[in-house]
Write an enzyme that holds these catalytic residues in place. Structure first.
Site, PDB file in Angstrom:
ATOM      1  N   TRP A  55     -15.379  43.547 -43.192  1.00 16.36           N
ATOM      2  CA  TRP A  55     -15.330  42.228 -43.949  1.00 16.36           C
ATOM      3  C   TRP A  55     -16.111  41.497 -43.248  1.00 16.36           C
ATOM      4  CZ3 TRP A  55     -13.895  39.907 -39.777  1.00 16.36           C
ATOM      5  CH2 TRP A  55     -12.924  40.163 -38.964  1.00 16.36           C
ATOM      6  N   ASN A  56     -16.653  42.037 -41.861  1.00 14.20           N
ATOM      7  CA  ASN A  56     -17.242  40.806 -40.967  1.00 14.20           C
ATOM      8  C   ASN A  56     -18.710  40.717 -40.640  1.00 14.20           C
ATOM      9  OD1 ASN A  56     -17.778  43.887 -40.118  1.00 14.20           O
ATOM     10  ND2 ASN A  56     -17.109  42.911 -37.957  1.00 14.20           N
ATOM     11  N   GLU A  99     -18.213  53.843 -36.761  1.00 11.07           N
ATOM     12  CA  GLU A  99     -18.315  52.906 -36.110  1.00 11.07           C
ATOM     13  C   GLU A  99     -17.438  51.992 -35.947  1.00 11.07           C
ATOM     14  OE1 GLU A  99     -19.116  49.065 -34.622  1.00 11.07           O
ATOM     15  OE2 GLU A  99     -20.011  49.086 -36.431  1.00 11.07           O
ATOM     16  N   LEU A 100     -16.409  52.015 -34.559  1.00 12.36           N
ATOM     17  CA  LEU A 100     -15.206  51.698 -34.308  1.00 12.36           C
ATOM     18  C   LEU A 100     -14.229  50.551 -33.516  1.00 12.36           C
ATOM     19  CD1 LEU A 100     -13.717  55.307 -34.704  1.00 12.36           C
ATOM     20  CD2 LEU A 100     -14.203  53.932 -36.123  1.00 12.36           C
ATOM     21  N   ALA A 107     -13.860  45.799 -47.959  1.00 12.34           N
ATOM     22  CA  ALA A 107     -12.083  45.786 -47.326  1.00 12.34           C
ATOM     23  C   ALA A 107     -11.772  44.537 -48.290  1.00 12.34           C
ATOM     24  CB  ALA A 107     -12.740  44.967 -45.723  1.00 12.34           C
ATOM     25  N   SER A 108     -10.343  44.967 -48.189  1.00 12.19           N
ATOM     26  CA  SER A 108      -9.778  44.034 -49.566  1.00 12.19           C
ATOM     27  C   SER A 108      -9.560  42.436 -49.890  1.00 12.19           C
ATOM     28  CB  SER A 108      -8.241  44.337 -49.177  1.00 12.19           C
ATOM     29  OG  SER A 108      -7.843  45.657 -49.336  1.00 12.19           O
ATOM     30  N   CYS A 148     -18.621  43.599 -33.642  1.00 13.50           N
ATOM     31  CA  CYS A 148     -18.425  44.903 -32.842  1.00 13.50           C
ATOM     32  C   CYS A 148     -19.175  44.503 -31.976  1.00 13.50           C
ATOM     33  CB  CYS A 148     -18.708  46.325 -33.526  1.00 13.50           C
ATOM     34  SG  CYS A 148     -17.388  46.229 -34.909  1.00 13.50           S
ATOM     35  N   LYS A 203     -15.578  51.508 -50.996  1.00 13.71           N
ATOM     36  CA  LYS A 203     -14.255  50.521 -50.268  1.00 13.71           C
ATOM     37  C   LYS A 203     -14.484  50.187 -49.528  1.00 13.71           C
ATOM     38  CE  LYS A 203     -10.352  50.189 -49.557  1.00 13.71           C
ATOM     39  NZ  LYS A 203     -10.017  48.498 -48.532  1.00 13.71           N
ATOM     40  N   GLY A 221     -15.093  50.346 -38.867  1.00 19.55           N
ATOM     41  CA  GLY A 221     -13.653  49.593 -38.779  1.00 19.55           C
ATOM     42  C   GLY A 221     -12.794  49.200 -38.072  1.00 19.55           C
ATOM     43  N   SER A 222     -11.293  49.315 -37.623  1.00 21.30           N
ATOM     44  CA  SER A 222     -10.459  49.821 -37.109  1.00 21.30           C
ATOM     45  C   SER A 222     -10.715  51.333 -36.084  1.00 21.30           C
ATOM     46  CB  SER A 222      -9.458  49.341 -36.941  1.00 21.30           C
ATOM     47  OG  SER A 222      -8.074  50.146 -37.774  1.00 21.30           O
TER      48      SER A 222
END
Length: 458
Positions: free
Chosen positions: A134-135, A232-233, A160-161, A266, A158, A210-211
């Site tokens: 989402w960022n 990319e985490l 982020a919610s 990030c 897909k 994401g995470s």
């Protein structure tokens, strides 16, 4: 997490969305696969026309796209508008360079391998699933979509919610740009429903930003299915300042680098490692500027820092800061949430950090800066590299020998000297260690989801 637009500046639920049924998910995957069978045969010129038309829409609708981003995840309106325009730039970049990046690579002397002709040819893989954060709800998607579509792949998103309207806008803007149905589709599904999509044989690869837990999950599933992934985490980027640096510029950039995107980037600088000769001067100026930033409504022009995107995100930042303070760290500014609605957290600077504190080794996804004093280059490198992450890094020095030492010595996918880490379509983007693997952007990014086919003609 429910699929919903929740305004982070107020905590108000603006709009909720139903998940796609399983039948709808299967239908969209089927459409993607069938479309790829024809779309892969189109030429670069045709794809480029579609990309430029889509870029035109991003430029024309930048204000509308910015409103969506600010409403859903809280970045300042100015930053959101800049993100929309950056999407247009990324689309145009790949429209103009894809043919060059994916041109055949002929062997100079095919007779060396007993051939009349020998070459490498890049060809698209097929439908690719993008699991996105989402960022940067539009630019992050575009870093995948622009090169993937120009290479002849098709995309399934897909998202982020908490950014469903951004996700639906992206599907719509590609459609209105002229891309045939199925080239780029959004799947409004929860995280628990990603695995069946990854395991579907019609989906050939995946990319995730994401995470770390999400990355491990996607990598494990795709590893089991023997499907290519790019991950990319996140990162905990160092920002090193040496005595020869232009201190005024370094301080100004340090503030910008830490609070960009409300501190939720990030590649934001998070750990500030400063030589003892300039530590006091840097700290005084840095804290003063951080304390002077205006926190507030992201729709207001004067706002420097908006809210964090989620209530859980703010709670996580608070927890790490409070634990550090309880263990003996010192807060030089900020450190406490303001009263009132919304998920705001003030720009915060912490010093006196020890290695047993979580803040030393974990990524803090909010406007919190950690300060470290060092005696020399080697100590700066030791602290900079004492993390499991390795995404971006920054070093400020006008000494050529020190510059080379940092370029070679910083364990990261990117090193920026006398500047802030930024993603550019022209440069490869990605990390090492727990920050993931693979590359986005540049020629490397478009080749990630291609088959490099060896061709030998006798």
């Amino acid at each position: 997490m429910a699929i919903a637009t929740i305004n982070p500046a107020t905590g108000e639920t603006v709009r909720t969305f139903d998940e796609l049924s399983e039948a709808d998910v299967q239908r969209k995957i089927g459409i993607a696969y069938e479309r790829w069978l024809t779309y892969r045969a189109t030429g670069f010129e045709e794809r480029a026309e579609l990309m430029h038309a889509t870029a035109d829409l991003f430029e024309k609708e930048a204000d509308f796209a910015a409103q969506l981003m600010t409403t859903e995840m809280g970045k300042t309106l100015a930053a959101a508008r800049g993100e929309a325009l950056k999407c247009a730039h990324g689309l145009r970049y790949y429209a103009d360079h894809a043919a060059e990046f994916l041109a055949d690579e002929p062997l100079a002397d095919p007779s060396a391998v007993g051939a009349k002709r020998a070459l490498g040819r890049y060809q698209p893989l097929g439908p690719v699933l993008a699991v996105m954060p989402w960022n940067f709800p539009m630019w992050q998607v575009m870093r995948f979509a622009a090169p993937a579509l120009m290479a002849g792949n098709v995309g399934l998103l897909k998202h982020a919610s908490n950014v469903p309207q951004c996700a639906l806008y992206l599907e719509d803007v590609f459609r209105r740009g002229g891309f045939p149905e199925g080239c780029f589709q959004t799947l409004l599904i929860s995280a628990r429903r990603v695995e069946p999509v990854l395991r579907d044989p019609r989906v050939v690869a995946a990319t995730l930003t994401g995470s770390e837990p999400a990355g491990r999950s996607v990598a494990a599933i795709c590893g089991d299915e023997i499907k290519h992934t790019v991950l990319e985490l996140g990162g905990s980027d160092p920002f090193v300042v040496m005595p020869s640096a232009d201190l005024e510029r370094a301080v100004a950039t340090a503030v910008e680098a830490r609070v960009q995107n409300n501190g939720q980037s990030c590649i934001a600088a998070k750990r500030f490692i400063v030589h003892s000769d300039v530590y006091d001067a840097f700290t005084e100026a840095f804290v003063s500027r951080m304390r002077g930033l205006k926190v507030g409504d992201p729709f207001e022009e004067a706002t420097d820092v908006g809210p964090l995107a989620t209530e859980q995100g703010r709670a996580g930042v608070e927890e790490v800061v409070d634990e550090a303070v309880s263990a003996g760290a010192t807060v030089l500014c900020g450190g406490r949430r303001p009263d009132g609605p919304g998920w705001f957290y003030p720009p915060t600077v912490i010093t006196g950090i020890t290695r047993d504190m979580r803040i030393f080794s974990e990524e803090v996804f909010g406007p919190v800066a950690s300060l470290y004093r060092v005696a020399d280059v080697e100590q700066a490198l030791e602290i900079a590299n004492a993390t499991g992450f390795g995404l971006g890094s920054n070093a400020w020095t006008d000494d050529p020998a020190e510059q080379e030492r940092f370029i070679d010595g910083l364990d990261a996918g990117q090193v920026f000297i006398n500047g802030k880490t930024v993603s550019y379509p022209e440069l490869p983007f990605g990390g090492i260690k727990r920050s993931g693997y693979g590359r986005e952007l540049s020629a490397h990014g478009i080749r990630e989801f291609c088959n490099l086919k060896t061709v030998w003609v006798g």
